[in-house]
Design a protein around this motif. Structure first.
Motif, PDB file in Angstrom:
ATOM      1  N   LYS A 258      42.806  42.188  57.654  1.00  0.00           N
ATOM      2  CA  LYS A 258      43.928  42.726  58.414  1.00  0.00           C
ATOM      3  C   LYS A 258      44.419  41.668  59.385  1.00  0.00           C
ATOM      4  CE  LYS A 258      45.411  46.787  61.019  1.00  0.00           C
ATOM      5  NZ  LYS A 258      44.992  48.086  61.606  1.00  0.00           N
TER       6      LYS A 258
ATOM      7  N   PHE B 239      48.195  42.801  55.674  1.00  0.00           N
ATOM      8  CA  PHE B 239      46.928  42.221  55.243  1.00  0.00           C
ATOM      9  C   PHE B 239      47.179  40.864  54.592  1.00  0.00           C
ATOM     10  CE2 PHE B 239      46.269  46.733  55.499  1.00  0.00           C
ATOM     11  CZ  PHE B 239      44.975  46.873  55.983  1.00  0.00           C
TER      12      PHE B 239
ATOM     13  N   CYS C 270      35.521  40.108  58.252  1.00  0.00           N
ATOM     14  CA  CYS C 270      36.854  40.481  58.722  1.00  0.00           C
ATOM     15  C   CYS C 270      36.910  40.622  60.235  1.00  0.00           C
ATOM     16  CB  CYS C 270      37.292  41.792  58.062  1.00  0.00           C
ATOM     17  SG  CYS C 270      37.425  41.670  56.262  1.00  0.00           S
TER      18      CYS C 270
ATOM     19  N   SER D 239      46.606  40.264  62.634  1.00  0.00           N
ATOM     20  CA  SER D 239      46.974  40.794  63.949  1.00  0.00           C
ATOM     21  C   SER D 239      48.463  41.102  64.033  1.00  0.00           C
ATOM     22  CB  SER D 239      46.593  39.790  65.041  1.00  0.00           C
ATOM     23  OG  SER D 239      47.247  38.547  64.824  1.00  0.00           O
TER      24      SER D 239
END
Length: 370
Positions: free
Chosen positions: A194, A200, A226, A196
């Motif tokens: 993911k 993704f 992750c 920020s």
């Protein structure tokens, strides 16, 4: 770019001795000597020390997602693999039945042997992908089981002391691969992560520990995890392995993604003062908190209580505020100014070497500025 620079840049022509190595030669050199660049990374820090630019003390730690040289559309989930397998096996059965009926003669312009061979090859690829996912699941199962047993043992110890554990008892982990577990067919060591900024990416989690006084990167590492919670131990280990003449890390600043009791205790065990955010703080702190007197030091001596108190003091808030002014600008400049947003090589070791090269480039540019 480097090959072109040996023609267009006087500085590059001088360094290259007026020789113009082909871009393929440069790429091969980089790939073949990634391990040696790790030594150069340390040597650059030693040069910075000799120039009186670096004196290790407090460092800020953070991670950023860097895109792998692979498309997320080439990733297959365990559940989707099972569906494709079932479809292909059904098609193989249909083709075999048709082959029996037509005695292996072409039907409707279809080359039955070629169609069967293509599907069998595809099934083998899917079987290999499933095996990789299942191997990852076994590793995850062992880690989750160990964590479950640790939590149960901690709660049992509290009960023996006559104390009631908070919350519900932990649920035992579910073993085996999950439908959403994925593997990428182009770079199987990369992961879906993911970002920020939203969405993704198929990539890696690039970590950097930055000296807060000089913004020099003192440790750089790429991980497949992750989130950042498991990165404090390996990153501190990397820093502790640096030559003694560079100094010692005395404090570590990190955001809430790194917070856990285990990480706080690990920092304390190494003699590093942890300043790890325990939760997201609200903006616009009330005046009474901003300018009021610091609370007295708590009597409790456990690491979590002491760190929570430090973070609320004026000195602690001032120190922690340096985190976003040091490591985050480094990532911003690396991505937006230096233009490094994607790894060109595939595989975790290669990504580590490439990130190390980026750290060397950043440190040299930063030393020139200092």
């Amino acid at each position: 770019k480097i090959e072109r620079a040996t023609y267009e840049s006087i500085a590059f022509r001088y360094i290259a001795g007026n020789v113009h190595p082909d871009h393929a030669t440069l790429a091969g050199f980089r790939k073949n000597y990634l391990k040696e660049f790790e030594v150069i990374f340390v040597q650059v820090l030693q040069v910075a020390k000799e120039m009186k630019l670096l004196k290790l003390g407090n460092v800020s730690l953070d991670g950023t997602k860097i895109k792998a040289n692979a498309s997320k559309h080439k990733a297959l989930s365990y559940g989707h693999i099972n569906k494709i397998e079932a479809q292909l096996r059904e098609e193989v059965a249909t083709l075999l039945k048709r082959a029996e009926q037509t005695d292996n003669q072409p039907a409707d312009g279809m080359d039955l042997p070629a169609e069967l061979e293509r599907r069998e090859a595809r099934l083998q690829q899917l079987a290999d992908a499933k095996a990789r996912i299942e191997e990852r699941a076994r590793i995850r199962d062992a880690e989750e089981q160990a964590e479950y047993e640790r939590k149960c043992a901690k709660r049992e110890a509290l009960r023996k002391e006559g104390k009631k554990p908070k919350g519900k008892d932990p649920e035992p982990p579910t073993a085996g691969p999950r439908d959403k577990d994925q593997v990428n067919l182009t770079d199987e060591e990369s992961r879906i992560m993911k970002a920020s900024s939203g969405g993704f990416v198929q990539g890696y989690n690039a970590q950097a520990a930055v000296d807060i006084d000089t913004m020099l990167i003192v440790s750089a590492k790429v991980t497949q995890d992750c989130n950042d919670k498991k990165q404090i131990e390996p990153m501190l280990s990397e820093i502790k392995d640096l030559p003694e003449d560079l100094g010692e890390v005395t404090g570590l600043l990190a955001d809430t993604g790194y917070f856990s009791e285990k990480n706080v205790n690990h920092c304390e065990d190494l003699g590093v003062t942890p300043m790890i955010a325990m939760k997201r703080d609200h903006h616009n702190m009330p005046l009474t908190e901003r300018f009021g007197e610091d609370a007295p030091c708590p009597e409790a001596t456990d690491s979590l209580t002491q760190m929570a108190w430090r973070l609320k003091t004026k000195a602690g808030r001032a120190l922690y505020s340096l985190r976003k002014n040091t490591v985050e600008p480094v990532f911003g400049i690396v991505k937006n100014v230096m233009g490094f947003r994607q790894f060109s090589m595939r595989g975790l070791n290669e990504a580590n070497g490439e990130w190390n090269l980026v750290a060397i480039a950043w440190n040299l540019k930063r030393m020139n500025t200092l």
